[in-house]
Design a protein around this motif. Structure first.
Motif, PDB file in Angstrom:
ATOM      1  N   PRO A 268     -82.464  12.266 -30.781  1.00  0.00           N
ATOM      2  CA  PRO A 268     -81.535  11.352 -31.448  1.00  0.00           C
ATOM      3  C   PRO A 268     -81.556   9.984 -30.767  1.00  0.00           C
ATOM      4  N   VAL A 269     -81.273   8.958 -31.554  1.00  0.00           N
ATOM      5  CA  VAL A 269     -81.216   7.606 -30.991  1.00  0.00           C
ATOM      6  C   VAL A 269     -80.020   7.499 -30.042  1.00  0.00           C
ATOM      7  N   ALA A 270     -80.172   6.725 -28.973  1.00  0.00           N
ATOM      8  CA  ALA A 270     -79.074   6.483 -28.036  1.00  0.00           C
ATOM      9  C   ALA A 270     -78.064   5.548 -28.708  1.00  0.00           C
ATOM     10  N   ALA A 271     -76.795   5.792 -28.507  1.00  0.00           N
ATOM     11  CA  ALA A 271     -75.738   4.996 -29.140  1.00  0.00           C
ATOM     12  C   ALA A 271     -75.919   3.508 -28.831  1.00  0.00           C
ATOM     13  N   GLY A 272     -75.959   2.703 -29.889  1.00  0.00           N
ATOM     14  CA  GLY A 272     -76.076   1.259 -29.741  1.00  0.00           C
ATOM     15  C   GLY A 272     -77.446   0.767 -29.311  1.00  0.00           C
ATOM     16  N   ARG A 273     -78.451   1.647 -29.321  1.00  0.00           N
ATOM     17  CA  ARG A 273     -79.806   1.290 -28.874  1.00  0.00           C
ATOM     18  C   ARG A 273     -80.821   1.566 -29.981  1.00  0.00           C
ATOM     19  N   ALA A 274     -82.054   1.129 -29.771  1.00  0.00           N
ATOM     20  CA  ALA A 274     -83.141   1.414 -30.708  1.00  0.00           C
ATOM     21  C   ALA A 274     -84.133   2.404 -30.109  1.00  0.00           C
ATOM     22  N   TYR A 275     -83.756   3.057 -29.000  1.00  0.00           N
ATOM     23  CA  TYR A 275     -84.605   4.079 -28.397  1.00  0.00           C
ATOM     24  C   TYR A 275     -83.804   5.374 -28.283  1.00  0.00           C
ATOM     25  N   SER A 276     -84.498   6.466 -28.005  1.00  0.00           N
ATOM     26  CA  SER A 276     -83.848   7.781 -28.050  1.00  0.00           C
ATOM     27  C   SER A 276     -83.116   8.133 -26.768  1.00  0.00           C
ATOM     28  N   GLN A 277     -82.238   9.104 -26.907  1.00  0.00           N
ATOM     29  CA  GLN A 277     -81.566   9.686 -25.748  1.00  0.00           C
ATOM     30  C   GLN A 277     -82.586  10.485 -24.931  1.00  0.00           C
ATOM     31  N   PRO A 278     -82.322  10.721 -23.652  1.00  0.00           N
ATOM     32  CA  PRO A 278     -83.273  11.481 -22.827  1.00  0.00           C
ATOM     33  C   PRO A 278     -83.263  12.989 -23.081  1.00  0.00           C
ATOM     34  N   ARG A 279     -82.277  13.497 -23.807  1.00  0.00           N
ATOM     35  CA  ARG A 279     -82.227  14.926 -24.148  1.00  0.00           C
ATOM     36  C   ARG A 279     -82.495  15.097 -25.633  1.00  0.00           C
ATOM     37  N   SER A 280     -83.351  16.044 -25.963  1.00  0.00           N
ATOM     38  CA  SER A 280     -83.690  16.254 -27.370  1.00  0.00           C
ATOM     39  C   SER A 280     -82.548  16.931 -28.108  1.00  0.00           C
ATOM     40  N   LEU A 281     -82.466  16.635 -29.399  1.00  0.00           N
ATOM     41  CA  LEU A 281     -81.518  17.295 -30.288  1.00  0.00           C
ATOM     42  C   LEU A 281     -82.016  18.713 -30.588  1.00  0.00           C
ATOM     43  N   TYR A 282     -83.332  18.820 -30.825  1.00  0.00           N
ATOM     44  CA  TYR A 282     -83.971  20.112 -31.079  1.00  0.00           C
ATOM     45  C   TYR A 282     -85.249  20.216 -30.265  1.00  0.00           C
ATOM     46  N   SER A 283     -85.493  21.417 -29.752  1.00  0.00           N
ATOM     47  CA  SER A 283     -86.713  21.779 -29.063  1.00  0.00           C
ATOM     48  C   SER A 283     -87.274  22.971 -29.832  1.00  0.00           C
ATOM     49  N   LEU A 284     -88.333  22.743 -30.618  1.00  0.00           N
ATOM     50  CA  LEU A 284     -88.776  23.725 -31.605  1.00  0.00           C
ATOM     51  C   LEU A 284     -90.153  24.277 -31.236  1.00  0.00           C
ATOM     52  N   SER A 285     -90.224  25.583 -31.136  1.00  0.00           N
ATOM     53  CA  SER A 285     -91.451  26.228 -30.658  1.00  0.00           C
ATOM     54  C   SER A 285     -92.073  27.177 -31.684  1.00  0.00           C
ATOM     55  N   VAL A 286     -91.908  26.914 -32.962  1.00  0.00           N
ATOM     56  CA  VAL A 286     -92.435  27.843 -33.973  1.00  0.00           C
ATOM     57  C   VAL A 286     -93.888  27.595 -34.342  1.00  0.00           C
ATOM     58  N   HIS A 287     -94.425  26.413 -34.055  1.00  0.00           N
ATOM     59  CA  HIS A 287     -95.844  26.169 -34.338  1.00  0.00           C
ATOM     60  C   HIS A 287     -96.704  26.983 -33.373  1.00  0.00           C
ATOM     61  N   GLN A 288     -97.843  27.467 -33.870  1.00  0.00           N
ATOM     62  CA  GLN A 288     -98.742  28.294 -33.073  1.00  0.00           C
ATOM     63  C   GLN A 288     -99.970  27.522 -32.604  1.00  0.00           C
ATOM     64  N   ALA A 289     -99.927  26.200 -32.748  1.00  0.00           N
ATOM     65  CA  ALA A 289    -101.040  25.345 -32.322  1.00  0.00           C
ATOM     66  C   ALA A 289    -100.503  23.933 -32.116  1.00  0.00           C
ATOM     67  N   VAL A 290    -101.387  23.027 -31.766  1.00  0.00           N
ATOM     68  CA  VAL A 290    -101.018  21.635 -31.529  1.00  0.00           C
ATOM     69  C   VAL A 290    -100.217  21.069 -32.714  1.00  0.00           C
ATOM     70  N   VAL A 291     -99.225  20.248 -32.408  1.00  0.00           N
ATOM     71  CA  VAL A 291     -98.423  19.581 -33.442  1.00  0.00           C
ATOM     72  C   VAL A 291     -98.774  18.099 -33.391  1.00  0.00           C
ATOM     73  N   LYS A 292     -99.605  17.674 -34.345  1.00  0.00           N
ATOM     74  CA  LYS A 292    -100.106  16.299 -34.366  1.00  0.00           C
ATOM     75  C   LYS A 292     -99.581  15.532 -35.571  1.00  0.00           C
ATOM     76  N   ALA A 293     -99.511  16.187 -36.701  1.00  0.00           N
ATOM     77  CA  ALA A 293     -99.134  15.527 -37.950  1.00  0.00           C
ATOM     78  C   ALA A 293     -97.615  15.521 -38.115  1.00  0.00           C
ATOM     79  N   LEU A 294     -97.043  14.335 -38.237  1.00  0.00           N
ATOM     80  CA  LEU A 294     -95.598  14.171 -38.435  1.00  0.00           C
ATOM     81  C   LEU A 294     -95.358  13.148 -39.535  1.00  0.00           C
ATOM     82  N   ALA A 295     -94.378  13.416 -40.402  1.00  0.00           N
ATOM     83  CA  ALA A 295     -93.995  12.455 -41.442  1.00  0.00           C
ATOM     84  C   ALA A 295     -92.536  12.667 -41.804  1.00  0.00           C
TER      85      ALA A 295
END
Length: 173
Positions: free
Chosen positions: A80-107
């Motif tokens: 998630p974006v840091a409050a009042g900033r244009a960069y993210s917070q240092p802790r992820s909102l989600y940490s998702l491990s369901v892919h069984q290979a490299v995750v390269k494609a994002l949209a």
């Protein structure tokens, strides 16, 4: 074009980039993500270090509220974006491990900016559509490595590319 500046600070090669307003986020082979404020001399404003291997995919949502990062460690993080900033917070909102290979494609969905599509490599062969509000996802088995994803502006179609099938596939909801 001419070179304007060089921004260092990496432990390994840079492998992915994504813009959010004046912030250029970059992912590297070491798994490190750095947010650069290109307006500042001391450009490094935040660092993320959850990936254990190369960051292969990096994409800000159209509304700038979320950053998605995918890696060779088969992990997808949504930051998630840091409050009042244009960069993210240092802790992820989600940490998702369901892919069984490299995750390269994002949209990100252009008309529903809290929806992220992620594509897995040869050992996974799936596109997953994530809802950042709930953490839930839907899966499409493409039967091939997903090398690239792009969303149509209507939000009704997603295009995917495989490096081995020599084709572009359009997926409709």
């Amino acid at each position: 074009m001419k070179r304007v500046r060089v921004m260092g600070g990496y432990l390994a090669r840079v492998s992915s980039l994504s813009w959010n307003s004046y912030i250029l986020s970059s992912g590297s082979r070491s798994g490190q993500i750095i947010h650069h404020d290109v307006r500042q001399r001391d450009h490094s404003v935040a660092e993320l270090s959850s990936h254990t291997q190369e960051v292969c995919g990096l994409k800000w949502s159209p509304d700038g509220r979320y950053l998605g990062s995918g890696g060779n460690d088969h992990m997808l993080y949504i930051w998630p974006v840091a409050a009042g900033r244009a960069y993210s917070q240092p802790r992820s909102l989600y940490s998702l491990s369901v892919h069984q290979a490299v995750v390269k494609a994002l949209a990100w969905c252009p008309w529903q900016p809290s929806t992220l599509a992620s594509g897995g490599g040869t050992g996974d062969r799936c596109i997953r559509f994530w809802n950042c509000n709930t953490g839930r996802f839907n899966t499409i088995n493409t039967k091939s490595q997903v090398a690239e994803l792009t969303g149509h502006s209507t939000g009704l179609e997603t295009g995917s590319v495989s490096r081995w099938k020599h084709s572009v596939v359009c997926w409709c909801r």
